[in-house]
Motif scaffolding. Structure first.
Motif, PDB file in Angstrom:
ATOM      1  N   CYS A 111      14.081   7.577  22.367  1.00 23.61           N
ATOM      2  CA  CYS A 111      15.546   6.998  22.855  1.00 23.61           C
ATOM      3  C   CYS A 111      15.609   5.362  22.211  1.00 23.61           C
ATOM      4  O   CYS A 111      14.574   4.459  22.086  1.00 23.61           O
ATOM      5  CB  CYS A 111      15.542   6.916  24.283  1.00 23.61           C
ATOM      6  SG  CYS A 111      16.481   5.837  24.825  1.00 23.61           S
ATOM      7  N   ALA A 113      16.800   3.160  23.470  1.00 23.92           N
ATOM      8  CA  ALA A 113      16.887   1.881  24.558  1.00 23.92           C
ATOM      9  C   ALA A 113      15.396   1.683  24.848  1.00 23.92           C
ATOM     10  O   ALA A 113      14.816   0.877  25.092  1.00 23.92           O
ATOM     11  CB  ALA A 113      17.746   2.251  25.479  1.00 23.92           C
ATOM     12  N   CYS A 114      14.597   3.053  25.306  1.00 23.47           N
ATOM     13  CA  CYS A 114      13.265   3.041  26.045  1.00 23.47           C
ATOM     14  C   CYS A 114      12.256   3.541  25.096  1.00 23.47           C
ATOM     15  O   CYS A 114      11.080   3.593  25.745  1.00 23.47           O
ATOM     16  CB  CYS A 114      13.444   3.516  27.589  1.00 23.47           C
ATOM     17  SG  CYS A 114      13.981   5.271  27.497  1.00 23.47           S
ATOM     18  N   CYS A 134      17.456   9.187  25.831  1.00 29.50           N
ATOM     19  CA  CYS A 134      16.911   9.810  27.057  1.00 29.50           C
ATOM     20  C   CYS A 134      18.177  10.425  27.781  1.00 29.50           C
ATOM     21  O   CYS A 134      19.275   9.645  27.899  1.00 29.50           O
ATOM     22  CB  CYS A 134      15.924   9.119  27.434  1.00 29.50           C
ATOM     23  SG  CYS A 134      16.416   7.928  28.465  1.00 29.50           S
ATOM     24  N   HIS A 137      19.540   7.075  29.580  1.00 31.83           N
ATOM     25  CA  HIS A 137      20.367   6.333  28.705  1.00 31.83           C
ATOM     26  C   HIS A 137      21.737   6.883  28.133  1.00 31.83           C
ATOM     27  O   HIS A 137      22.593   6.172  27.536  1.00 31.83           O
ATOM     28  CB  HIS A 137      19.536   5.373  27.611  1.00 31.83           C
ATOM     29  CG  HIS A 137      18.743   4.248  28.361  1.00 31.83           C
ATOM     30  ND1 HIS A 137      17.208   4.512  28.381  1.00 31.83           N
ATOM     31  CD2 HIS A 137      18.974   3.358  28.837  1.00 31.83           C
ATOM     32  CE1 HIS A 137      16.690   3.429  28.917  1.00 31.83           C
ATOM     33  NE2 HIS A 137      17.879   2.761  29.138  1.00 31.83           N
TER      34      HIS A 137
HETATM   35 ZN   LIG Z   1      16.095   5.718  27.288  1.00 29.61          ZN
END
Ligand SMILES: [Zn+2]
Ligand SMILES: [Zn+2]
Ligand SMILES: [Zn+2]
Length: 166
Positions: A111, A113-114, A134, A137
């Protein structure tokens, strides 16, 4: 005959296919569509290394000799391009004209973002090599959650409306 189909420029994605000598390119086309590329009935075509079109009625054994490479294009708009080559012969009695023998394991994509495993991808951001989300997100992706497509084990992931094997 044992064939290897690979995504052009993306060797992560490959399929090993066993086809009888009298199997035709249209049989191979059908398998590739079913396994990897079919989204909404686009045109597809096989071509030789010199970009000459090869008819779907050609036998695989006539289209592909040792060292040859056969190009395959699915969808002339948002193309998915594959390359098929001959790996060799196998002694594998089988009822079906063509079947899948092996394929790459599903790659995981982090992902954006994470870094957790992505479950969805944004077709717009994918052009820039990003857009992986994910489940958490996906809901706050800038382009909107509605346009996201599922992460699937196929070189057509994130293209057109491709959502995986039918
Ligand atoms: Zn994520
Ligand atoms: Zn489509
Ligand atoms: Zn996006």
């Amino acid at each position: 005959m044992l064939l290897r189909a690979e995504a052009r420029g993306l060797p992560t994605f490959w399929l090993d296919i066993v086809v009888k000598r009298d199997g035709k390119l249209k049989d191979l086309d059908r398998l590739l569509r079913r396994t990897w590329v079919e989204c909404c009935g686009h045109l597809s075509e096989f071509s030789t290394g010199t970009h000459r079109k090869v008819s779907m009625n050609t036998k695989v054994s006539e289209a592909l000799g040792p060292g040859d490479r056969l190009g395959y294009v699915y969808d002339f708009g948002s193309s998915t391009e594959l390359v098929v080559r001959l790996l060799g012969g196998v002694n594998a009695p089988s009822k079906s004209t063509i079947r899948l023998a092996a394929r790459n394991e599903a790659p995981t994509w982090p992902c954006d973002a994470c870094r957790k495993a992505a479950t969805a991808v944004c077709p717009q951001c994918l052009y820039e090599g990003k857009g992986f989300c994910c489940a958490t997100h996906a809901t706050d992706h800038d382009c909107g959650e509605d346009i996201l497509l599922p992460v699937v084990n196929s070189p057509r992931m994130g293209v057109c409306g491709y959502t995986g094997e039918a």
